[in-house]
Every structure is written in C-alpha cells, then in structure tokens.
Design an enzyme around this catalytic site. Structure first.
Site, mmCIF file in Angstrom:
data_model
loop_
_atom_site.group_PDB
_atom_site.id
_atom_site.type_symbol
_atom_site.label_atom_id
_atom_site.label_comp_id
_atom_site.label_asym_id
_atom_site.label_seq_id
_atom_site.Cartn_x
_atom_site.Cartn_y
_atom_site.Cartn_z
ATOM 1 N N GLY B 33 0.850 -1.192 0.000
ATOM 2 C CA GLY B 33 0.000 0.000 0.000
ATOM 3 C C GLY B 33 0.879 1.233 0.000
ATOM 4 O O GLY B 33 2.103 1.130 0.049
ATOM 5 N N ASP B 37 0.570 4.691 4.937
ATOM 6 C CA ASP B 37 -0.728 4.080 5.201
ATOM 7 C C ASP B 37 -0.678 3.186 6.439
ATOM 8 O O ASP B 37 -1.700 2.683 6.885
ATOM 9 C CB ASP B 37 -1.221 3.279 3.988
ATOM 10 C CG ASP B 37 -1.749 4.200 2.891
ATOM 11 O OD1 ASP B 37 -1.803 5.406 3.126
ATOM 12 O OD2 ASP B 37 -2.092 3.698 1.809
ATOM 13 N N PRO B 114 8.058 -1.654 1.244
ATOM 14 C CA PRO B 114 8.011 -0.200 1.249
ATOM 15 C C PRO B 114 6.873 0.350 0.403
ATOM 16 O O PRO B 114 6.479 -0.263 -0.587
ATOM 17 C CB PRO B 114 9.351 0.213 0.645
ATOM 18 C CG PRO B 114 10.014 -1.013 0.167
ATOM 19 C CD PRO B 114 9.167 -2.187 0.439
ATOM 20 N N SER B 543 28.363 3.284 -32.376
ATOM 21 C CA SER B 543 28.030 2.173 -31.468
ATOM 22 C C SER B 543 28.503 2.451 -30.035
ATOM 23 O O SER B 543 29.458 1.844 -29.572
ATOM 24 C CB SER B 543 28.594 0.839 -31.977
ATOM 25 O OG SER B 543 29.945 0.946 -32.358
#
Lengths: 300, 634
Positions: B33, B37, B114, B543
């Site tokens: 979440g 929270d 996290p 390249s």
C-alpha cells in the site's frame, strides 16, 4: 527419530535448495562453522543435501582464541566424527597485537572476527560463504538477502541490495567479489531447536544447564572459563546452574540462570522466555544499529 | 501508550506459541500500500498484541521511539521493522523486512514492503514469494496511485488472495460509509486483476481496532478481524493438482556407481516407476529411486528437495527439466511475457541481457515491447522502453530452447529474472505468458554450399571489422583506406556505415537509446549474413554501448569479430567536426548526440586500439591490414 512437522520439513527443503544452488553456481564455496547450534543444524542439512556424496566444500572456523574451551573440544570431535575438511583461521597479526575482549570488546570483535573472516576469505579465495544467520535474530538481518553480495573489499551495502525474486537467485559476481549465503534465513530460533530435537543433532554441552563458575558484570553472568579473565576487585566466582542461549567469545557471552538440561526443557524454557536470543551478546548493545555497522564492514 | 490497551499479560509466555498438533508450512504474506498508510505499524501492532515481542526489544523500541519515533510520546511500532539506519532516520521503509511469528493456529512469514513509488521493485520482490497480500488504504485518502500500483503488481506476480485493510478508521470517526465507498471503489478497480478473494477489513493499526480482536468502535462491521482472517484463509498452494515438474539443479555424481539428479519439485509428485521426459532433449525414462532428506521415498510432493535416479542412462544436465511424460511443459526459444522493470537504466529492446530461468543462464533480448501498463487505469500504452518500476508486455528471444510453463499455471517454472551483463544487477522480473510458435515453425534450411566452401573460393576468410568511436573520430576515413588496401590485395569487401544503412534499411529509426540499440542489432545481422557470403565486412558505427558491441560479437563465430577502437580525444573531435554536428549539438540543436548529451562507453578490451593523435590515417589503416594478416584472414 521423530518425523518432521510439515512446517520444519518445508524449511529444510528450502535450505537444501539454497545450498545446492550455491554449490552449482560458485567455483569455491566454504561453510562458515561457528560451532553453535545454527551451524550444527546447517552442517546436518548440508550432509543431507549432497548425500550420498561427501560435502563438496570445506568448513571454516574463524577462531578468535577466546571461545569457550568446550566449543573447541566440540569442534575437534565433530570434525573427527564426520571426517570433515575443517579449516581454522586465526588473525595472527591481531593475536600478536594482543587484541582481547576483556580490555576492548569492540576492537577485539573487529580485529579477530571481522578482519579474521576477511583474511580467510581472501587467503583461500572463497567466492561464496555459507553462514547460519537467521533473519529473526536482528532487525538488520531481517532485511538481508539470502544470497547477499559482498564487494571486493568484503563490504555489504544495504542500500544497493539486488531484488531477490522467487527463489531465482542472481549469483553473478565480478572477480574478487563474493557472496554470503544464508540457508537458514527463514528459520526462527525455535525452528532450529525443534529441528535439533527431531533430528538428534549434537550440540555443545554449554547449551544445557550445569553448575558453572560465573561472575556478574554489568548485569551479565560471565563464565570464568580460564585464567585469562581478570577478576575485578570484589569479584568471586560463584557456582550457579546456568546455560547459554548463544555462544561466542566467553568474556562477551552472558549466561542465563537455568535448570534446563534436556532439549525438551530448553524448548519449553525458550517458549516461556520474555527475552530475545541476542540479549546475552555484550557486543550487540552499543546502539540499535550496531549490527548493521558490523555487517557492512564484513562481519557475519 | 494511549488508546485501548491490548489484552496482553507480560508475565505470560512470548515467542512462538505453537499447538501440539501438526504444524503446516507457514503462510507467506506481504503488507503493501502507499507510503504512510501504516503497513509497518500494523504488523508491529499485531506482534505486540500477540505478545510476540520480547521485553528487551520493547525497551529498545521505547528508546528508539523517543529518538526516531513519529508518534509523539507513543510507541512507534514501525521501528520494530524498519531495521536499517537510513530507514530509522527518515522514518520510512526502504527495503523488504521479513518477520516470523506463529499463533496456536498457524505460522506466518510476513514481508513488510516499502510504500514509496521509488521502491516498488522491493514490493514486487516481497510479492514474488507471497500467497496473500494485505493491501493497506488510508481511510482519509482512499485509493491512491500507489495503492493501485501495488494491487497491479501483486496481481502480476500471481497473488490471488487480498485483504483490503482500510486503516486509520479512528481518524474518520469509524465512519461506515467511508469504508463502504473505499471497498466499492477497490472492487471496481480490481475486477480485472484476477483476485480469487478480496476481504475488506476496517482497522486502526495504531489503536488495535480489528487487528487481533474485534473492534468495539465499529459495531457495524461483522466480518473477521485481521488475525482471524490470516489464520483461516485457504491459500491453497500453487502446486496442488498440477503435473510433475522438477528443474534439475545439480547433478550428484559422487562415484561412477551413482548418478542422481538433484532438485526441488515445483509441482506434482514423483515416485519410483513414474514415466518422465527430460526437456528440452525429449528423451524419456522412468524413475528408479527418489531420495529425500531421510532416505528413499515412496512418494515426493511439491516443495520437496530430492535426488532422482533414472532407470535409463540418458544425458541430463543442470537446467534440464524432468516432467510428467503425458503432461509436458512448453519448449521454445521465443515467448511472450510480462515484465516488471527494476533498474535505473531503462529497458532497451534489442539489447542483450542475461536471463536466469529454471537454473539456466541464457542471453535474452526483448524483440518487441508491445505495451506498457498504466497502473491507474490498466490501459495499454504504446512504449519504446520501460523505466524503473514500470510494467509491460513484450516478446523475448533467448539463445536456445528451454522448458517452461506459463506463469499462470506454475509460478516457479514460468518465472525468470533479467540481469544486466555489465553491472550484474537484477533488472527485471519476468512472468511468461505463452510460447511463440514462430520459432518452432522457422526451420533452418541447410544449404549445400557451406560458408567454408565460399571462403575457399575467395582464398580468404570472412571477418567483421568493427570501427567504433566518437562522432568525427575518423572511423570512416580509416575504414575507407582499409577497404581500398584490402581490395587491392584481391579481398572481397563491403563497407557498412551509418550513411548507407540509415538511408535505407534503418530509415525508420531515430537516435534515442532504444533506436540506437535496434540500429546496431540490424547492422550486426546484416554483417553476419555477409560473412556467410564470405566477405570481409567493414562496419563504421559510433556504437556507443558496450552491450551492443558485445551482442554483435556473439552473433559471430569466435575470432570473426574484430573490434577496432578509433580513439580520438573529444576536444579533437569537436575541433575537427567534419559535418558541423558538434557545433549544432553544443548549441542544443541536436538531441541525443554522442559525446555531448549521450554517453560513449569506451571499449574495455578492443582487438585493436588506434590512437589518432599519434599516427596519420594511412599509417593506422596499414596497422589494421597488418593485423588481419597476423590473424590469417588472408
């Protein structure tokens, strides 16, 4: 032999998987053997993982020269009984300098354990080292990967850990780098003891209660294991029934008062305990993040 | 401590309480979440209420709460889990923490992940081994982008059980209508995510409402509290009822008498006598013995680590898969998959990555990025690349055929990781959707005239001379001189450069990184075809990336790719500026210009190193020709 609970069997299966993966992927693995109960369980699982073959790696003990005498006796006995290839490394430079846990515990641990381990890994050029650490031991360990990368200087960078997805381990390292591998990551202290009981794994007698000479220092009961421990004014060793929940250098390892002298008693006592496993470790209490600091420097 | 006091008697036993009956394997779940929270707080509170925190940990927690806590004078339960110094200082969770606890009914392994968007990859890591997700929502804020993102990632990683914990109900006066509206919004959003079960629970992690006891503040809620939900959820294991699969992890050959195949059953069962197939080879055999950790077994099941001996002597190696004869996995070298990108450097289609899948290491390329997934709307967005924490769907091509299942069928054998070949970082999590049949239907046609026959007719060997360097370093000038010199010696050559390819074959490509990678891939393939024809191919391309130069090298047999680094200091290139491009780039008129706004990765170990400050082009061209003679190209 009691058969394993499905819970413990799953943990054993997982540990076997981890060890086989490391052996398949690394050129020169080693198992760090600390003589304690976790090492004992790890060694037992390794013997199953590679059965009927022998262990495809040596064991390494980093000896700080201050281990309990009974630990060293036990180490000799286990090596003899199982025919193990056991390497012992002492930081001779540290010994010559007189590093001692009695005078300065922090420096002693740094020099004899952390530096000793780094010396040994460099000396034998191990690219992978198994350790018996568990994530439930300590908060910073709870964050560590099962396959934990170490730089060429043996350092751990907790901010740069590789994502560890499923059980698909990224084992790639560059020359000079190494991996620490923790097969018991998901075990708890209780899981280890129940496994030791179910599988009848030998452990150092110090885990069982017995009358031992101890002095009380800073709230910890320290065993007078040999004449090197200087007694402070007013200190007289007393014979008390004690045992150890973890084992390390004897002047840094607090005993607990106990009468538990069987595995059943130990497990019952632990279930009733209100204290964490590492409480008896003197070196862990400097501050809350001291384990993370030591680990970043290369400590196990 | 404020709020209703949890029902805990500190004198009773702590640590893991366990029943005496059989203990099933632990339920592995994660909390996720948005940031703040209350994920860590919820788990901390749960452990505290269950009396699973030791006295010395409580005193450390009280100490730390005073120093780092974010809850005033109260205990900050989050500090129980945020174990890294950086986390405690910033008051946030950065990395996944694992906690272990058990109640008399069940053991649990919880991954506390996290919430910050920048650490979404760590959340995916926690989800990969979880059977259930506890998704937290702040009752005051409702569903946030990050809530949706975590729901999508959980779904992508195959989680089928979700507890929607609507937290901080105390801050909205335990209002039922708020809970109902969040629940309804989530159900709508998640209808396409394939969750089998969503259990919404209104909680207050800080004060313990509906955490491990029913809340007196919310009499309108009659469902289970969080702990009782976790204790009773039937998260059937992924592998129930599925066919036998065992990727071979290690071949155990202690002596000439014994040859066993060690591995862990990802699904199904194995017993002596079972008919099996070894993939990708397709050889079949029967199982002779299955050795488990306590000796020979009559039956091994999902999750068991075993060593299997077969009745027939057939070739089996690490990375092969043992599977049920009549219910086989797919075998292919191209497949469609979902990716979650985890690295700061974005995904570049066409670049060669390493893939680890079922104990195989393979080179792998994303051949087609079909779309990115918008985590807010689940819309499919066109994309040329995936940035960190983004998810998308793509086609991949790997170096050789391997056995796998779709991730939806088997979370173990359908999963892979991608790794950057230079840094060794894990850059993506992959979930296979299905095999692409194109690979199976295009069979290589063996031509009668072989490459070596063509070379014999030419009286020289084919090779690719790859000139790389900054714009204006002198690549084309030197390559031209080399070609002229070779031509004079009767050697068949062709010169490929940006000018002749970008005007034709590659005219659809721009100069952003993904296009540069594709440009080089096509050049490499064209050069390879021309070596089949027996030519010496001179390629003059900036390249800039090590990875692409290596990709071309690996397209060709050993010794046929010769990397020539045309080394000119940037200041000299700018001073020389034959096409006036540096001047325009420095003035900001050209975007994506190598050396100015895009990096040039200097070759680490080129086959030839030409220093233009030391020698004139003609002398450098002569060095190249001498080197080819030494290599016996002619």
């Amino acid at each position: 032999m009691a058969s394993l609970e499905p819970h413990t069997r799953r943990l054993e299966d997982e540990a076997i998987y981890i060890m086989r993966e490391a052996v398949a992927e690394f050129r020169n693995p080693v198992m760090l053997y600390s003589i304690g109960k976790d090492s004992g369980a790890m060694l037992h699982i390794a013997q199953k993982a590679f059965y009927p073959g022998k262990l495809p790696f040596p064991l390494l003990h980093v000896d700080t020269t201050w281990k309990f005498r009974e630990m060293i006796e036990f180490r000799h006995e286990i090596a003899r009984r199982f025919g193990l290839d056991l390497l012992v490394h002492v930081n001779e430079e540290g010994r010559a300098r007189g590093a001692s846990p009695v005078s300065d515990s922090g420096t002693h641990t740094q020099v004899m354990k952390t530096e000793g381990l780094r010396q040994a890994i460099t000396k034998w050029q191990f690219d992978c080292a198994f350790g018996g650490a568990r994530r439930d031991e300590e908060k910073s360990r709870a964050k560590e990967r099962i396959f934990s990368h170490r730089s060429a200087n043996h350092l751990w960078d907790p901010r740069q850990q590789r994502p560890e997805l499923w059980r698909n381990f990224n084992t790639r390292i560059k020359p000079g780098e190494s991996m620490r591998v923790f097969p018991l990551s998901n075990w708890t202290e209780l899981d280890v003891w129940e496994y030791i009981r179910a599988e009848n794994i030998p452990v150092v007698p110090l885990y069982f209660a017995k009358e031992r000479p101890v002095v009380e220092r800073n709230g910890a009961l320290i065993m007078v294991d040999d004449e090197r421990l200087p007694l402070l004014p007013g200190e007289t060793p007393r014979n008390l029934s004690v045992r150890f929940r973890t084992l390390g250098c004897y002047p840094l390892t607090g005993a607990m008062l106990s009468h538990a002298d069987t595995l059943d008693d130990i497990i019952d006592e632990m279930r009733a305990s209100r204290h964490s496993e590492r409480e008896g470790r003197v070196i862990d209490h400097d501050e809350s993040s001291s384990m993370e600091k030591k680990k970043r420097e290369g400590y196990f | 401590m404020s709020g209703p006091s949890p029902d805990t008697d500190r004198s009773t036993k702590a640590g893991a309480a366990r029943s005496l009956t059989t203990v099933p394997p632990a339920l592995r779940f994660l909390t996720c979440g948005s940031v703040d929270d209350g994920k860590s707080t919820l788990i901390g509170r749960l452990l505290y209420e269950q009396n699973l925190i030791f006295d010395d940990q409580i005193s450390a927690l009280e100490r730390d709460s005073k120093k780092h806590g974010t809850t005033g004078d109260d205990i900050d339960y989050a500090l129980l889990l945020d174990g890294l110094e950086a986390e405690r200082e910033q008051g946030i969770t950065i990395d996944v923490a694992y906690r272990y606890f058990s109640t008399p009914k069940r053991a649990f392994i919880v991954a506390d992940t996290p919430g910050h968007e920048q650490y979404t990859r760590n959340m995916a890591t926690g989800a990969s081994n979880a059977e259930l997700a506890v998704l937290l929502v702040d009752a005051r804020k409702g569903l946030l982008t990050q809530t949706r993102r975590h729901a999508v990632v959980a779904s992508l990683l195959g989680i089928r059980h979700v507890v929607l914990a609507v937290n901080k109900m105390d801050l909205v006066a335990f209002d039922q209508s708020i809970f109902k509206s969040i629940t309804k919004n989530f159900a709508q959003f998640a209808s396409d995510l394939g969750f089998k079960e969503i259990v919404p629970i209104p909680v207050s992690a800080r004060y313990g409402d509906n955490v491990s006891s029913d809340s007196a503040n919310m009499p309108w809620y009659s469902g289970p509290h969080l702990l009782s939900c976790l204790e009773t959820v039937d998260a059937e294991t992924d592998s129930d009822g599925k066919p036998f699969r065992m990727p071979v992890q290690w071949v155990n050959r202690p002596n000439s008498e014994f040859r066993g195949f060690a591995g862990t059953l990802t699904s199904g069962s194995a017993r002596p006598g079972d008919e099996i197939v070894v993939l990708p080879s397709g050889q079949t055999s029967t199982i002779k013995t299955v050795t488990g950790s306590d000796g020979d077994l009559a039956l091994a099941g999902p999750g068991n680590s075993v060593t299997i001996v077969l009745n027939e002597e057939i070739d089996v190696a690490r990375g092969d898969m043992l599977a049920a004869l009549r219910d086989r996995p797919q075998v292919a070298d191209q497949f469609a998959a979902h990716l979650v990108w985890m690295a700061n450097e974005p995904l570049l289609p066409g670049r060669s990555y390493l893939m680890k899948i079922n104990h195989n290491w393979l080179t792998a390329t994303v051949t087609d990025l079909k779309h990115r997934i918008d985590v807010n709307t689940l819309a499919k967005l066109a994309a040329k690349t995936l940035a960190i924490n983004e998810a998308g769907v793509c086609n991949l091509s790997v170096a050789r055929s391997i056995a796998f299942d779709s991730y939806a069928c088997n979370r173990a054998t359908g999963a892979f990781i991608l790794i950057d070949r230079n840094s060794n970082e894990t850059v993506a999590a992959g979930m296979i959707d299905f095999a692409l049949r194109r690979a199976a239907n295009i069979h290589h046609h063996h031509s009668t005239v072989s490459k070596s026959a063509r070379a014999a007719l030419n009286h020289h060997r084919p090779a690719v001379l790859w000139f790389t360097g900054l714009p204006g370093s002198g690549k084309s000038t030197i390559a031209n001189l080399v070609e002229a010199g070779l031509h004079a010696r009767g050697i068949h050559t062709i010169l490929l450069d940006g000018d002749n390819l970008r005007h034709g074959l590659n005219k659809d490509l721009g100069f952003a990184e993904p296009d540069r990678v594709e440009n080089i891939r096509r050049v490499g393939e064209v050069a390879r075809l021309m070596t089949e024809a027996g030519l010496v191919v001179l390629c003059s391309f900036i390249s800039p990336f090590q990875a692409e130069r290596r990709m071309v090298r690996e397209l060709l047999p050993e010794g046929e790719f010769i990397e020539i680094f045309v080394d000119t200091p940037l200041e000299d290139c700018i001073a020389r500026d034959p096409k006036g491009l540096y001047r325009r780039a420095l003035a900001g008129e050209i975007k994506n210009f190598t050396g100015v706004t895009q990096p040039y990765e200097v070759p680490q170990d080129p086959d030839l190193h030409l220093m233009t400050v030391r020698d004139q082009p003609a002398a450098l061209a002569a060095q190249v020709i001498d080197d080819l003679a030494r290599r016996k190209i002619f």
